[in-house]
Design a protein around this motif. Structure first.
Motif, PDB file in Angstrom:
ATOM      1  N   SER A  90       0.828  -1.208   0.000  1.00 19.34           N
ATOM      2  CA  SER A  90       0.000   0.000   0.000  1.00 19.34           C
ATOM      3  C   SER A  90       0.861   1.256   0.000  1.00 19.34           C
ATOM      4  CB  SER A  90      -0.912   0.008   1.226  1.00 19.34           C
ATOM      5  OG  SER A  90      -1.793  -1.079   1.192  1.00 19.34           O
ATOM      6  N   LEU A  91       1.900   1.261   0.820  1.00 22.26           N
ATOM      7  CA  LEU A  91       2.812   2.405   0.855  1.00 22.26           C
ATOM      8  C   LEU A  91       3.511   2.583  -0.486  1.00 22.26           C
ATOM      9  CD1 LEU A  91       4.220   4.626   2.517  1.00 22.26           C
ATOM     10  CD2 LEU A  91       5.944   2.926   3.125  1.00 22.26           C
ATOM     11  N   PHE A  92       4.004   1.488  -1.033  1.00 22.33           N
ATOM     12  CA  PHE A  92       4.703   1.525  -2.326  1.00 22.33           C
ATOM     13  C   PHE A  92       3.782   2.030  -3.433  1.00 22.33           C
ATOM     14  CE2 PHE A  92       6.167  -0.701  -6.212  1.00 22.33           C
ATOM     15  CZ  PHE A  92       7.409  -0.094  -6.320  1.00 22.33           C
ATOM     16  N   SER A  93       2.558   1.517  -3.474  1.00 20.84           N
ATOM     17  CA  SER A  93       1.638   1.946  -4.532  1.00 20.84           C
ATOM     18  C   SER A  93       1.221   3.398  -4.346  1.00 20.84           C
ATOM     19  CB  SER A  93       0.425   1.039  -4.594  1.00 20.84           C
ATOM     20  OG  SER A  93      -0.303   1.113  -3.382  1.00 20.84           O
ATOM     21  N   GLY A  94       1.105   3.854  -3.099  1.00 19.15           N
ATOM     22  CA  GLY A  94       0.793   5.262  -2.853  1.00 19.15           C
ATOM     23  C   GLY A  94       1.895   6.182  -3.326  1.00 19.15           C
ATOM     24  N   ILE A  95       3.135   5.782  -3.088  1.00 15.73           N
ATOM     25  CA  ILE A  95       4.275   6.587  -3.542  1.00 15.73           C
ATOM     26  C   ILE A  95       4.362   6.579  -5.055  1.00 15.73           C
ATOM     27  CG2 ILE A  95       6.794   6.709  -3.559  1.00 15.73           C
ATOM     28  CD1 ILE A  95       6.692   5.658  -0.638  1.00 15.73           C
ATOM     29  N   ILE A  96       4.208   5.417  -5.644  1.00  9.02           N
ATOM     30  CA  ILE A  96       4.317   5.298  -7.109  1.00  9.02           C
ATOM     31  C   ILE A  96       3.207   6.057  -7.820  1.00  9.02           C
ATOM     32  CG2 ILE A  96       4.062   3.609  -8.950  1.00  9.02           C
ATOM     33  CD1 ILE A  96       6.179   2.158  -7.935  1.00  9.02           C
ATOM     34  N   SER A  97       2.004   6.070  -7.216  1.00  8.56           N
ATOM     35  CA  SER A  97       0.880   6.725  -7.889  1.00  8.56           C
ATOM     36  C   SER A  97       1.089   8.227  -8.054  1.00  8.56           C
ATOM     37  CB  SER A  97      -0.423   6.453  -7.133  1.00  8.56           C
ATOM     38  OG  SER A  97      -0.395   7.080  -5.867  1.00  8.56           O
ATOM     39  N   LYS A  98       1.996   8.808  -7.277  1.00  7.35           N
ATOM     40  CA  LYS A  98       2.318  10.223  -7.456  1.00  7.35           C
ATOM     41  C   LYS A  98       3.095  10.462  -8.744  1.00  7.35           C
ATOM     42  CE  LYS A  98       2.607  12.261  -2.943  1.00  7.35           C
ATOM     43  NZ  LYS A  98       3.500  12.880  -1.968  1.00  7.35           N
ATOM     44  N   ILE A 132       3.433   7.959 -11.437  1.00  9.04           N
ATOM     45  CA  ILE A 132       3.029   7.160 -12.593  1.00  9.04           C
ATOM     46  C   ILE A 132       1.535   7.345 -12.834  1.00  9.04           C
ATOM     47  CG2 ILE A 132       2.816   4.826 -13.508  1.00  9.04           C
ATOM     48  CD1 ILE A 132       5.234   4.015 -11.973  1.00  9.04           C
ATOM     49  N   ASN A 133       1.170   7.469 -14.086  1.00  5.72           N
ATOM     50  CA  ASN A 133      -0.217   7.597 -14.504  1.00  5.72           C
ATOM     51  C   ASN A 133      -0.988   6.313 -14.169  1.00  5.72           C
ATOM     52  OD1 ASN A 133      -2.601   7.983 -15.886  1.00  5.72           O
ATOM     53  ND2 ASN A 133      -1.607   8.704 -17.755  1.00  5.72           N
ATOM     54  N   SER A 134      -2.268   6.433 -13.854  1.00  5.18           N
ATOM     55  CA  SER A 134      -3.068   5.255 -13.500  1.00  5.18           C
ATOM     56  C   SER A 134      -3.184   4.277 -14.667  1.00  5.18           C
ATOM     57  CB  SER A 134      -4.457   5.677 -13.034  1.00  5.18           C
ATOM     58  OG  SER A 134      -5.157   6.343 -14.058  1.00  5.18           O
ATOM     59  N   MET A 179      -2.293   0.249 -14.533  1.00  4.77           N
ATOM     60  CA  MET A 179      -3.154  -0.820 -15.049  1.00  4.77           C
ATOM     61  C   MET A 179      -2.402  -1.676 -16.068  1.00  4.77           C
ATOM     62  SD  MET A 179      -5.925  -0.722 -13.419  1.00  4.77           S
ATOM     63  CE  MET A 179      -7.069  -1.689 -14.360  1.00  4.77           C
ATOM     64  N   LEU A 180      -1.585  -1.060 -16.905  1.00  4.00           N
ATOM     65  CA  LEU A 180      -0.778  -1.804 -17.874  1.00  4.00           C
ATOM     66  C   LEU A 180       0.215  -2.718 -17.157  1.00  4.00           C
ATOM     67  CD1 LEU A 180       0.052  -2.316 -20.831  1.00  4.00           C
ATOM     68  CD2 LEU A 180       1.653  -0.417 -20.570  1.00  4.00           C
ATOM     69  N   ILE A 181       0.830  -2.225 -16.109  1.00  5.43           N
ATOM     70  CA  ILE A 181       1.773  -3.039 -15.339  1.00  5.43           C
ATOM     71  C   ILE A 181       1.051  -4.238 -14.719  1.00  5.43           C
ATOM     72  CG2 ILE A 181       3.236  -3.056 -13.271  1.00  5.43           C
ATOM     73  CD1 ILE A 181       3.955  -0.113 -13.987  1.00  5.43           C
TER      74      ILE A 181
END
Length: 89
Positions: free
Chosen positions: A42-50, A52-54, A58-60
């Motif tokens: 959750s922490l990693f995805s929160g940081i990455i979402s800043k 990387i485009n959504s 989804m492609l990843i």
């Protein structure tokens, strides 16, 4: 929804593959690892979402599903499992 479906199929398949004597131990390990890494994910995805485009996220995820599918099809024991409706649990 696709993640939920794949989880049900994978856990049902694991019940068929794992011996009845070890299934409890295996599920405890799976659940413990899942709960342990959830905050990190959750922490990693929160940081990455800043950064990387959504759509890219989804492609990843789609690529990860593709890799899992390729791995599944390359392992003969997994390919030759009976259909899900024929698995007796």
């Amino acid at each position: 929804m696709p993640i939920g479906i794949s989880n049900v199929l994978l856990l049902s398949t694991a019940q068929k593959i794992i011996s009845i004597e070890k299934i409890g131990s295996v599920y405890i390990v799976i659940n413990s690892l899942s709960v342990a890494v959830m905050p990190v994910g959750s922490l990693f995805s929160g940081i990455i979402s800043k950064y990387i485009n959504s759509h890219l996220i989804m492609l990843i995820c789609a690529i990860i599903f593709l890799v899992v599918s390729i791995i599944w099809f390359t392992i003969k024991e997994l390919r030759t499992l009976p259909k899900t409706e024929k698995i007796n649990l």
